[in-house]
Enzyme design. Sequence first.
Site, PDB file in Angstrom:
ATOM      1  N   LYS A 197      39.043  -1.636  39.204  1.00  9.41           N
ATOM      2  CA  LYS A 197      39.360  -2.208  37.611  1.00  9.41           C
ATOM      3  C   LYS A 197      39.799  -3.682  37.839  1.00  9.41           C
ATOM      4  O   LYS A 197      39.420  -4.696  36.918  1.00  9.41           O
ATOM      5  CB  LYS A 197      40.361  -1.544  36.909  1.00  9.41           C
ATOM      6  CG  LYS A 197      39.540   0.007  36.450  1.00  9.41           C
ATOM      7  CD  LYS A 197      40.688   0.982  35.931  1.00  9.41           C
ATOM      8  CE  LYS A 197      39.718   2.345  35.796  1.00  9.41           C
ATOM      9  NZ  LYS A 197      40.838   3.464  35.402  1.00  9.41           N
ATOM     10  N   ASP A 218      41.731   2.553  26.828  1.00  5.38           N
ATOM     11  CA  ASP A 218      40.846   3.866  27.427  1.00  5.38           C
ATOM     12  C   ASP A 218      40.386   4.677  26.473  1.00  5.38           C
ATOM     13  O   ASP A 218      39.574   5.489  26.746  1.00  5.38           O
ATOM     14  CB  ASP A 218      41.985   4.702  28.380  1.00  5.38           C
ATOM     15  CG  ASP A 218      41.851   4.611  29.957  1.00  5.38           C
ATOM     16  OD1 ASP A 218      40.592   3.920  30.269  1.00  5.38           O
ATOM     17  OD2 ASP A 218      42.748   4.647  30.396  1.00  5.38           O
ATOM     18  N   GLN A 230      46.749   4.727  34.422  1.00 10.75           N
ATOM     19  CA  GLN A 230      45.740   5.604  35.491  1.00 10.75           C
ATOM     20  C   GLN A 230      46.230   7.014  35.623  1.00 10.75           C
ATOM     21  O   GLN A 230      47.118   7.241  36.077  1.00 10.75           O
ATOM     22  CB  GLN A 230      45.518   4.941  36.680  1.00 10.75           C
ATOM     23  CG  GLN A 230      44.515   5.391  37.836  1.00 10.75           C
ATOM     24  CD  GLN A 230      43.133   5.282  37.072  1.00 10.75           C
ATOM     25  OE1 GLN A 230      42.955   4.369  36.765  1.00 10.75           O
ATOM     26  NE2 GLN A 230      42.539   6.449  37.159  1.00 10.75           N
TER      27      GLN A 230
END
Length: 292
Positions: free
Chosen positions: A52, A119, A96
């Site tokens: 990422k 997200d 995460q």
Amino acid sequence: MQLIDGKATAATIKKEIAEEVERIVAAGGKRPHLAAVLVGHDGGSETYVRNKVKACEECGFTSTLVRYEADVTETELLACIDRLNRDADVDGFIVQLPLPPHIDEQRIIEAIDYRKDVDGFHPVNVGRMAIGLPCYVSATPKGIYELLRRYAIPTSGKKCVILGRSNIVGKPMAQLMMQKSLGDATVTVCHSHSTTLKEECRTADILIAAIGRPGFVTADMVKEGATVIDVGTTRVPDATRKSGFRLCGDVRFDEVNPKCSYITPVPGGVGPMTICMLMLNTLAAGKKEYYR
Ligand code: NAP
């Protein structure tokens, strides 16, 4: 059969994003800024976050990595989220997953300001997507939808069968595929309690497998000419690889491939699109496209 090349499509989209970022900066605007919070040292999570950060560089974004050891307390993590929520320079951020078992994941997700939730896991974004309002859409389903769109695979009026009903893949995928003026498909979702799963699969014009069971989808479950999207990425031990494992999809590629019109490989199909869609969501966050 045509292979759907997620790697090449993702590279094209990242180039498009980078060009747009340079236009924004040239016009005096700010580079989008993505922050990632990583807890502990899980191998998979380390790799995802590294990729990422690398994708941010490719897109011309600013990125910040915030690291905690696995014994971080929920209170400390919530304080970090509060700081990122209030940091005007950070346009979007992710925590995460998975998190260590002593931390309540849902509590963490709901602590994130939905306007920075790139997200797309916050209930506000999930709910807005369900009723067709502009919002951050979870990256994996968004990436699959984008692949179908870029390969001009018709979805309107088609029968779409989705295997798996998780909050991050199966459910949002079903929402996108049934959404008016988006997928416009007739959608069936199968899961571990489905008793007619094979029969449903055989009726699918578009079959999306997201269950994490290597080789689950066999040729006899696929209709001639169907489009098959394999989301599964299970690490299977492989002594011939330097890493000691290989990624295995939910679909038996070799036997299903000759029957379908389009298919995604594993790796190189859905995977590269997922990170790329996080970048698109971050670009939208930088532009305040959905929320002020
Ligand atoms: P998950 O949360 O474990 O959900 C799996 C789903 O599959 C559940 O709904 C489960 O049913 C269903 N299922 C499991 N075994 C089944 C069976 N034998 N028959 C029918 N349904 C079954 O998984 P996930 O997070 O959605 O991920 C699914 C797969 O996609 C994994 O391999 C994951 O690694 C991969 N993935 C890939 C990407 C990418 O970027 N490529 C992103 C996310 C996930 P129940 O609900 O009844 O338990």
